[in-house]
Design an enzyme around this catalytic site. Structure first.
Site, PDB file in Angstrom:
ATOM      1  N   GLY A  44       0.834  -1.202   0.000  1.00  0.00           N
ATOM      2  CA  GLY A  44       0.000   0.000   0.000  1.00  0.00           C
ATOM      3  C   GLY A  44       0.867   1.249   0.000  1.00  0.00           C
ATOM      4  O   GLY A  44       1.868   1.299   0.705  1.00  0.00           O
TER       5      GLY A  44
ATOM      6  N   ASP B  48       4.805  -5.108   6.018  1.00  0.00           N
ATOM      7  CA  ASP B  48       5.295  -6.437   6.407  1.00  0.00           C
ATOM      8  C   ASP B  48       5.361  -7.420   5.234  1.00  0.00           C
ATOM      9  O   ASP B  48       6.290  -8.218   5.150  1.00  0.00           O
ATOM     10  CB  ASP B  48       4.470  -7.012   7.575  1.00  0.00           C
ATOM     11  CG  ASP B  48       3.004  -7.180   7.233  1.00  0.00           C
ATOM     12  OD1 ASP B  48       2.482  -6.385   6.432  1.00  0.00           O
ATOM     13  OD2 ASP B  48       2.379  -8.108   7.765  1.00  0.00           O
TER      14      ASP B  48
ATOM     15  N   ASP C 230      -0.562   2.176   8.309  1.00  0.00           N
ATOM     16  CA  ASP C 230      -1.193   1.427   9.410  1.00  0.00           C
ATOM     17  C   ASP C 230      -0.420   1.480  10.730  1.00  0.00           C
ATOM     18  O   ASP C 230      -0.984   1.184  11.784  1.00  0.00           O
ATOM     19  CB  ASP C 230      -1.379  -0.043   9.010  1.00  0.00           C
ATOM     20  CG  ASP C 230      -2.192  -0.193   7.742  1.00  0.00           C
ATOM     21  OD1 ASP C 230      -2.998   0.714   7.449  1.00  0.00           O
ATOM     22  OD2 ASP C 230      -2.018  -1.202   7.035  1.00  0.00           O
TER      23      ASP C 230
HETATM   24  P1  ATP Z   1       0.737  -2.573   3.513  1.00  0.00           P
HETATM   25  O1  ATP Z   1       0.985  -2.874   4.962  1.00  0.00           O
HETATM   26  O2  ATP Z   1       0.626  -1.115   3.279  1.00  0.00           O
HETATM   27  O3  ATP Z   1      -0.394  -3.347   2.910  1.00  0.00           O
HETATM   28  P2  ATP Z   1       2.622  -4.517   2.555  1.00  0.00           P
HETATM   29  O4  ATP Z   1       4.037  -4.405   2.161  1.00  0.00           O
HETATM   30  O5  ATP Z   1       2.320  -5.349   3.771  1.00  0.00           O
HETATM   31  O6  ATP Z   1       2.058  -3.020   2.709  1.00  0.00           O
HETATM   32  P3  ATP Z   1       1.498  -6.575   0.884  1.00  0.00           P
HETATM   33  O7  ATP Z   1       0.537  -6.497  -0.250  1.00  0.00           O
HETATM   34  O8  ATP Z   1       1.160  -7.472   2.017  1.00  0.00           O
HETATM   35  O9  ATP Z   1       1.764  -5.062   1.336  1.00  0.00           O
HETATM   36  O10 ATP Z   1       2.924  -7.073   0.313  1.00  0.00           O
HETATM   37  C1  ATP Z   1       3.513  -6.448  -0.816  1.00  0.00           C
HETATM   38  C2  ATP Z   1       4.050  -7.503  -1.745  1.00  0.00           C
HETATM   39  O11 ATP Z   1       5.078  -8.246  -1.060  1.00  0.00           O
HETATM   40  C3  ATP Z   1       3.046  -8.571  -2.171  1.00  0.00           C
HETATM   41  O12 ATP Z   1       2.231  -8.145  -3.249  1.00  0.00           O
HETATM   42  C4  ATP Z   1       3.949  -9.721  -2.572  1.00  0.00           C
HETATM   43  O13 ATP Z   1       4.431  -9.546  -3.877  1.00  0.00           O
HETATM   44  C5  ATP Z   1       5.118  -9.576  -1.584  1.00  0.00           C
HETATM   45  N1  ATP Z   1       4.954 -10.561  -0.499  1.00  0.00           N
HETATM   46  C6  ATP Z   1       4.066 -10.515   0.519  1.00  0.00           C
HETATM   47  N2  ATP Z   1       4.159 -11.602   1.300  1.00  0.00           N
HETATM   48  C7  ATP Z   1       5.135 -12.374   0.757  1.00  0.00           C
HETATM   49  C8  ATP Z   1       5.706 -13.654   1.064  1.00  0.00           C
HETATM   50  N3  ATP Z   1       5.300 -14.367   2.111  1.00  0.00           N
HETATM   51  N4  ATP Z   1       6.686 -14.115   0.272  1.00  0.00           N
HETATM   52  C9  ATP Z   1       7.111 -13.414  -0.795  1.00  0.00           C
HETATM   53  N5  ATP Z   1       6.611 -12.218  -1.154  1.00  0.00           N
HETATM   54  C10 ATP Z   1       5.646 -11.700  -0.397  1.00  0.00           C
END
Ligand code: ATP
Length: 352
Positions: free
Chosen positions: A39, A131, A156
């Protein structure tokens, strides 16, 4: 544009930064890749600016990776120089764009991403995101040996290892500004307003904007919310006050957010005479110019992230703890839960 078999003839030459003292080069990283992922959050651009300029000040070459892991897999890379990050410290969103990538969840996708990094000579990464972004970054580090340091970029504020994340302060202030506006109209009609704010499964935004906005009730995922108890509380508030009542609801609250509570109240004859509305603030909390606090935080963390990488650290996030930058292993950031401030929660019982 292929040149010498490489997309743009390797990384651009560094331009010295006269504003910063050069940092000692203690790592063999020559070319830094930087990306924003997950995000978007106000202040990501300020963090990009700090990252790029610190890297250039250390004679590194810098490549921007567009659209997070999606762009890493597609080879959507762009050379970055000082001017490419001019005039962005004050803007929301992210100039490199962001995305969520399902391909990156697979080993094959990550291998394609790692191959592209090698093709562009990228030998170190700064990941700006939440994360999920750090889970992905850790896998790149473990499976392909690519050094990576994370910067916490999410509205968040739900990341362990930092008191506050880039974008949180802006989102909080946007939420409060909107609660103030709703209070005016709620007061004019003695209405009950349920206002839903973002935060996914964490209640940091709800708790703090509820206190700052003078909400009568704050519902967050970290506490047990029982409908009967909520109904009783709202009814007694409306009866006792004979004026407006604001209930701030975190989107992750177990009763289905503002709409879920609204529906339950409408189905209950006790609330027949109560003028009730619900508002979901939604994505307005993500946009807009970052606050001063977010700009400074993002700048500090961007600089500290590059310094940490050059000092030989990897698989860590740089956070801000008790007024200082601190490194935390990425596995701790995404496996541990940051607690809300329970003293603040107690405060709401006294103030509302
Ligand atoms: P926000 O907290 O704002 O949503 P975020 O970084 O947690 O940000 P996510 O959509 O959960 O957002 O993760 C971003 C990208 O990271 C995912 O679209 C995916 O490509 C990658 N990702 C997430 N989890 C994993 C995982 N377990 N292994 C590999 N890549 C991952």
């Amino acid at each position: 544009f292929p040149r010498n078999g490489r997309p743009f003839g390797g990384c651009p030459s560094a331009i010295g930064n006269l504003e910063l003292d050069p940092l000692p080069l203690m790592h063999d990283i020559q070319c830094l890749g930087v990306y924003t992922s997950g995000g978007d959050a106000p202040g990501m651009n300020a963090c990009l600016r700090a990252t790029v300029r610190t890297a250039l000040a250390n004679d590194l070459e810098v490549v921007g990776i567009r659209r997070g892991y999606e762009g890493m897999i597609d080879g959507d890379f762009v050379e970055m120089d000082r001017r490419s990050v001019s005039n962005i410290v004050q803007t929301g969103g992210t100039i490199l764009k962001s995305a969520r990538s399902t391909d990156f969840l697979t080993e094959e996708g990550r291998t394609r991403a790692a191959d592209n990094l090698e093709r562009y000579d990228v030998d170190g990464l700064i990941a700006i995101g939440g994360d999920g972004t750090f889970r992905g970054a850790s896998k790149l580090n473990d499976e392909h040996g690519i050094p990576v340091v994370g910067c916490p970029g999410t509205i968040d504020n739900d990341l362990f290892g930092t008191d506050t994340t880039i974008g949180y302060d802006t989102a909080l202030n946007t939420a409060i500004e909107n609660i103030d506006r709703i209070r005016d109209t709620a007061d004019a009609h003695n209405r009950l307003f349920l206002i839903e704010v973002m935060g996914r499964d964490a209640g940091f935004i709800a708790l703090n904007c509820g206190i700052g906005g003078g909400a009568e009730l704050i519902l967050i995922p970290e506490t047990i919310t029982e409908m009967d108890m909520i109904k009783e509380r709202i009814f007694s508030l409306m009866s006792a006050q004979r004026r407006s009542t604001i209930v701030v609801v975190a989107e992750g609250d177990e009763l289905g957010g503002a709409r879920g509570i609204e529906q339950a109240l409408r189905e209950d004859p006790t609330f027949e005479d109560i003028d009730l509305r619900s508002t979901i603030l939604g994505h307005i909390q993500r946009g807009g110019a970052p606050t001063a606090g977010d700009r400074v935080l993002a700048s500090r963390l961007g600089v500290a992230a590059v310094e940490a990488l050059l000092d030989g650290h990897t698989d860590v996030m740089v956070g801000f703890v008790n007024g200082e930058t601190k490194l935390t292993p990425l596995r701790n950031v995404y496996s541990r839960k940051k607690s809300i401030d329970y003293d603040l929660l107690k405060l709401t019982q006294i103030l509302s």
